[in-house]
Motif scaffolding. Structure first.
Motif, short mmCIF file in Angstrom:
data_model
loop_
_atom_site.label_atom_id
_atom_site.label_comp_id
_atom_site.label_asym_id
_atom_site.label_seq_id
_atom_site.Cartn_x
_atom_site.Cartn_y
_atom_site.Cartn_z
N LEU A 75 71.27 72.07 71.38
CA LEU A 75 70.84 71.38 72.78
C LEU A 75 71.89 70.94 73.70
O LEU A 75 72.48 70.19 72.61
CB LEU A 75 69.60 70.28 72.56
N TYR B 171 63.35 65.70 71.74
CA TYR B 171 62.39 66.57 71.90
C TYR B 171 60.98 66.74 72.20
O TYR B 171 60.53 67.32 72.89
CB TYR B 171 62.60 67.73 72.28
N SER C 39 53.16 76.19 75.11
CA SER C 39 53.33 75.62 73.96
C SER C 39 53.77 74.12 73.80
O SER C 39 54.67 73.62 75.01
CB SER C 39 55.13 76.79 73.46
N ASN D 219 55.81 72.95 72.10
CA ASN D 219 57.80 72.43 71.69
C ASN D 219 58.04 72.72 73.72
O ASN D 219 58.85 71.72 74.12
CB ASN D 219 58.54 74.11 71.18
N GLU D 220 57.73 73.50 73.94
CA GLU D 220 57.70 73.94 75.79
C GLU D 220 57.80 72.22 76.71
O GLU D 220 58.44 71.88 76.83
CB GLU D 220 57.91 74.60 76.28
N THR E 274 59.29 69.48 75.63
CA THR E 274 61.18 69.58 76.10
C THR E 274 60.98 68.78 77.40
O THR E 274 61.98 68.62 77.62
CB THR E 274 61.49 70.69 75.39
N ARG E 275 60.19 69.44 77.73
CA ARG E 275 60.65 69.44 79.37
C ARG E 275 60.03 68.22 79.63
O ARG E 275 60.46 67.28 80.29
CB ARG E 275 59.26 70.45 80.38
N MET F 283 64.04 66.81 78.68
CA MET F 283 64.00 67.49 80.21
C MET F 283 63.62 66.25 81.60
O MET F 283 63.77 66.22 82.53
CB MET F 283 63.87 68.04 80.88
N THR G 127 63.25 69.10 86.17
CA THR G 127 62.50 70.05 85.95
C THR G 127 61.18 69.82 86.51
O THR G 127 61.00 68.29 85.52
CB THR G 127 63.24 69.86 83.84
N VAL H 135 57.26 69.89 85.16
CA VAL H 135 55.80 70.59 83.93
C VAL H 135 54.70 70.61 85.15
O VAL H 135 55.22 69.53 85.99
CB VAL H 135 55.75 69.47 82.88
#
Ligand SMILES: Cc1cc2nc3c(=O)[nH]c(=O)nc-3n(C[C@H](O)[C@H](O)[C@H](O)COP(=O)(O)OP(=O)(O)OC[C@H]3O[C@@H](n4cnc5c(N)ncnc54)[C@H](O)[C@@H]3O)c2cc1C
Ligand SMILES: Cc1cc2nc3c(=O)[nH]c(=O)nc-3n(C[C@H](O)[C@H](O)[C@H](O)COP(=O)(O)OP(=O)(O)OC[C@H]3O[C@@H](n4cnc5c(N)ncnc54)[C@H](O)[C@@H]3O)c2cc1C
Ligand code: SF4
Ligand code: SF4
Ligand code: FES
Lengths: 489, 281
Positions: free
Chosen positions: A182, A191, A265, A267-268, A271-272, A276, A286, A288
């Motif tokens: 990353l 993250y 998920s 994780n996504e 992470t967003r 991000m 970014t 969400v």
């Protein structure tokens, strides 16, 4: 103000467990600032005085890396906080992090003797206090590294395992380069775990400490793609490789409708927001989609983080659906408490059966089925048994799946001589951390399939020591190393 | 930092650039992509590799400015830099080796298939290029394609250049003339879908590159999931290339539109922030 005082045993017994002041739930659910504000000096000294300095301190047994708990607590009680931090760092180099994220109630504090009659000593909060005190007052001792050994090692991944491995190897005089996929170091610490649990400056302080030790961190390098393990060893002149790549592969449920828009998920989703900064969209580019009604599936730390991050995005309702009961939920006690106080609506003994979309492909409802607890399964917990006919629909526009993780196969696909078990978890020699590939060591979630920060650190120390000894022995491994997954040690 | 050494506007709102990224250039294979970030507030944007120079350590990217991030990227100048470039990502294209290869590119896809064409030709394989565009001014990399391929067809929807119509019209002509062993199509989803539908009954192996919305590009988030042959795959690590005959295109299109509302919001933000860039559209 930090003059220690003497207590009689009876007085000690009467000190109540100190609690950290916290942002009020109504306030904190509107911001990403840290929830517990940390002990005051007075509270820390008082809390540390609750330790009765047991002759056989069971707390140490409860800590995966065997922090010398009574010794550091005595230093806190005496007002020598920086010394306390240094004491902890003899075995745990990331106390500001572990003090915040360890599941203490299952580890050191679970077996604290004071806890038999009273509440246990708040070891985690004191660990955090000591480390914060040292950092915030600029008392961190500059790193001392051994003279260069001439060996060059690559650490893959910059989560807790990679950071610890890099520290231990650099300290012993090896030239360390970290390769991180990353654009920012920290792994799950950055993250996955949200800033209201672990502020960015705590992670950044650890990273910059490593850099001052001479560790080079190269972000944006996905090992297996940008460069392979073979290339690191054969072309780039690295003498050894330390794998700390974690278990970042999210699991899905394979239920109908799972690929609808709005289903993430964890994780996504995390992470967003965490990496991000989608909470600042559009200033941060970014996005969400956190709708008005959010359903989080799961009962671990990841689920709690997803639920509490959602709350801070301002929806009307956040549900958590978990297939077992609150007692079986693997999340840290404190995270559960915080999530409940902040208004997350928990539905225990429930699981999704399908997702229903609108005409544009966005999720609009989730079907939830009730569960009952049956016979114990392999993990010793009672198995959830679906109750047909109990299905119910909930209106939701965002679903976050926090169902657990597997190991990303990218590296083992490109380096087949690194053996794994059926699930893809990397096998190592438990004594040295060496994998089936000579010179490649591994630690952390990549050898457990997903565990905790402190376990990752403990294994990283073992693997770093294993690598150090192997290097100093002239890179001679032992034949027929016994291999196992860390789940078995 | 990854410096832009060269930049050219090659069509309206479309830039070609050479970007420094020696580690990526060293490993790049046809079919792979990178993820780039403009600055510390930037989104992670996947871009196909339209070429590379291993010695110089540079990548060739073709960027179509369609939204908040790509418009800002198109406005960059030589000497500017990207904050992050990671790659090469995804698996290299895997094509059956017999008979003629047809590479079809629409939009930035024309650049994306160039490395495949170069590789095939260097292996001595007869290779035909097809470039599709809405109109003449949007035709990309034609000169490169002509340099590389044995034959090149250009189609424009409005007939302002080459064959009037879609890439499938050119493909029809080719298939009447010779035996085609494999087809690679990269571009907008309707184009890839149309090619796949045309070749499915003919059983010609056809590969498409799926441009799902991505975040990490490492297999860590699952945001890029696509359905292929009824199975969920992660486009970034299992792809981006998949068998054109079994892709669920409806799902892909639907997932690509997931952030339509947010994208509009971001563009409005760009208009306020940098009206001159937003104007360029
Ligand atoms: C949301 C969430 C909350 C959690 N909360 C807690 C908690 O409260 N307490 C606790 O103890 N544990 C918690 N955990 C678990 C804990 O975070 C992990 O056990 C721990 O981070 C594992 O550390 P690691 O270094 O092995 O892996 P990771 O932290 O996963 O780091 C791996 C790093 O390697 C990088 N990487 C992966 N593949 C490659 C590659 N091929 N090339 C280069 N780099 C690569 C990744 O990008 C990542 O940065 C949580 C986990 C999650 C997901
Ligand atoms: C493997 C792959 C290769 C690509 N190669 C190229 C290329 O060579 N040249 C080029 O110009 N474009 C390429 N794209 C598309 C490019 O990534 C998107 O146009 C870009 O992300 C749009 O971002 P934006 O902020 O400018 O526009 P937005 O207004 O945010 O989005 C416009 C559209 O782009 C898509 N998109 C948005 N965000 C992402 C994202 N993070 N990842 C993927 N798609 C997204 C969505 O479908 C969206 O509807 C590629 C995409 C993929 C997945
Ligand atoms: S590292 Fe974790 S388990 Fe060990 S003493 Fe500290 S808080 Fe307790
Ligand atoms: S078990 Fe509890 S009381 Fe005993 S030494 Fe450890 S922390 Fe102190
Ligand atoms: S982009 Fe995250 S898994 Fe593919």
């Amino acid at each position: 103000m930090n003059t220690p005082r003497k207590y009689t045993p009876k007085e000690r017994m009467q000190i109540p467990r100190q609690t950290m002041p916290e942002q009020e739930p109504e306030v904190r659910r509107t911001n990403f600032k840290e929830v517990p504000k940390g002990f005051t000096i007075e509270a820390a000294m008082l809390e540390a005085a609750r330790c009765i300095e047991c002759k056989d301190p069971t707390c140490i047994e409860g800590c995966p890396v065997r922090v010398e708990i009574p010794d550091f607590l005595r230093l806190v009680a005496n007002g020598d906080f920086a010394a306390a931090a240094r004491k902890i760092k003899e075995t745990n180099i990331l106390p500001a992090i572990c003090g915040r994220v360890c599941p203490q109630e299952k580890q050191c504090e679970a077996v604290c003797k004071v806890g038999k009659k009273n509440k246990p000593v708040a070891i985690g909060a004191l660990e955090r206090f000591s480390a914060d005190y040292e950092r915030m007052n600029n008392l961190t001792q500059e790193p001392v590294v051994a003279p260069p050994t001439g060996f060059k090692v690559a650490v893959v991944g910059s989560g807790p395992a990679g950071l610890t491995g890099a520290f231990e190897l650099a300290k012993r005089g090896h030239k360390v380069t970290i390769f991180e996929a990353l654009h920012k170091p920290g792994g799950v610490l950055f993250y996955g775990i949200p800033r209201f649990r672990l502020p960015g400056e705590v992670i950044e302080a650890e990273v910059s400490y490593l850099q001052r030790m001479g560790v080079e961190i190269i972000c944006n390098s996905l090992v297996g793609q940008t460069i392979t393990i073979d290339e690191l060893l054969e072309e780039e002149g690295f003498d050894g490789v330390f794998l700390g790549t974690g278990a970042g592969l999210p699991w899905f449920t394979n239920l109908p409708g799972e690929n609808l828009n709005g289903i993430y998920s964890a994780n996504e989703y995390l992470t967003r927001v965490n990496l991000m900064r989608a909470d600042r969209f559009p200033e941060s580019a970014t996005p969400v989609r956190c709708g008005k009604r959010v359903a989080v599936i799961g009962g671990g730390n990841t689920a709690m983080d997803a639920a509490r991050v959602s709350l801070r995005m301002g929806p009307e309702k956040v549900y958590v659906f978990y297939r077992r009961t609150r007692d079986e939920a693997p999340a840290r006690f404190e995270e559960l408490e915080h999530a409940i106080a902040e208004g997350v609506d928990f539905h225990w003994l429930t699981a999704p059966t399908r997702y229903i979309g609108d005409d544009n492909g966005y999720v609009k409802q989730i079907e939830i089925q009730e569960m009952a607890l049956g016979e114990p399964d392999a993990s010793g917990r009672r198995r959830p048994v679906p109750q047909p006919g109990s299905e119910r629909l909930y209106d939701v526009d965002t679903v976050v799946l926090a169902l657990g993780f597997g190991v990303n196969p990218l590296i083992t696909q490109t380096t087949p001589d690194i053996k794994t078990d059926k699930r893809g978890v990397v096998l190592v020699d438990p004594a040295t951390g060496m994998t089936s590939r000579e010179g490649v060591f591994a630690a952390g979630d990549v050898i457990t399939g997903g565990a905790t920060v402190i376990l990752a650190m403990g294994q990283a120390r073992t693997a770093a020591m294993g690598m150090h000894e192997w290097l100093m022995r002239g890179r001679a491994g032992e034949p027929n190393r016994p291999l196992a997954t860390a789940a078995t040690y | 930092m990854h410096r832009i050494l060269e930049k050219k506007i090659v069509a309206p709102m479309t830039a070609m650039m050479m970007v420094e990224a020696p580690r990526v250039a060293r490993k790049a294979q046809p079919g792979q992509f990178v993820i780039v970030r403009l600055n510390d507030e930037g989104e992670r944007i996947p871009l196909s590799l339209a070429g590379w120079d291993r010695e110089a350590g540079t990548l060739r990217l073709i960027i179509q400015g369609i939204g908040y991030s790509t418009k800002q990227m198109v406005a960059l100048k030589a000497g500017d830099a990207f904050l992050d470039v990671v790659g090469p990502l995804g698996r290299p294209t895997h094509l059956p080796k017999d008979d003629t290869l047809v590479v079809i590119g629409g939009g930035y896809g024309a650049g994306a298939v160039l490395p495949n064409a170069i590789q095939a030709v260097s292996e001595g394989r007869r290779t035909i290029g097809v470039i599709g565009a809405r109109s003449k001014d949007l035709v990309l990399v034609e000169a490169d394609m002509r340099k590389v391929c044995n034959e090149v067809y250009v189609t424009t929807n409005d007939g302002s250049y080459g064959i009037k119509g879609f890439v499938t019209h050119a493909l029809e002509i080719i298939l009447q003339k010779e035996k085609v062993g494999a087809i690679l199509a990269v571009g907008p989803v309707p184009m890839m879908r149309a090619v796949g539908e045309m070749t499915r009954p003919l059983k010609i192996p056809t590969i498409v590159s799926l441009n799902a919305v991505m975040v990490d590009g490492t297999g860590m988030c699952g945001g890029c999931r696509v359905s292929v042959g009824g199975e969920t795959k992660f486009a970034c690590v299992d792809g981006p290339d998949f068998d054109a005959h079994i892709v669920d295109y409806d799902l892909l299109v639907s997932r690509q539109k997931m952030y339509a509302a947010e994208e509009k919001q971001a563009l409005d933000h760009l208009c306020r922030l940098m009206p001159q860039i937003a104007e360029m559209a």
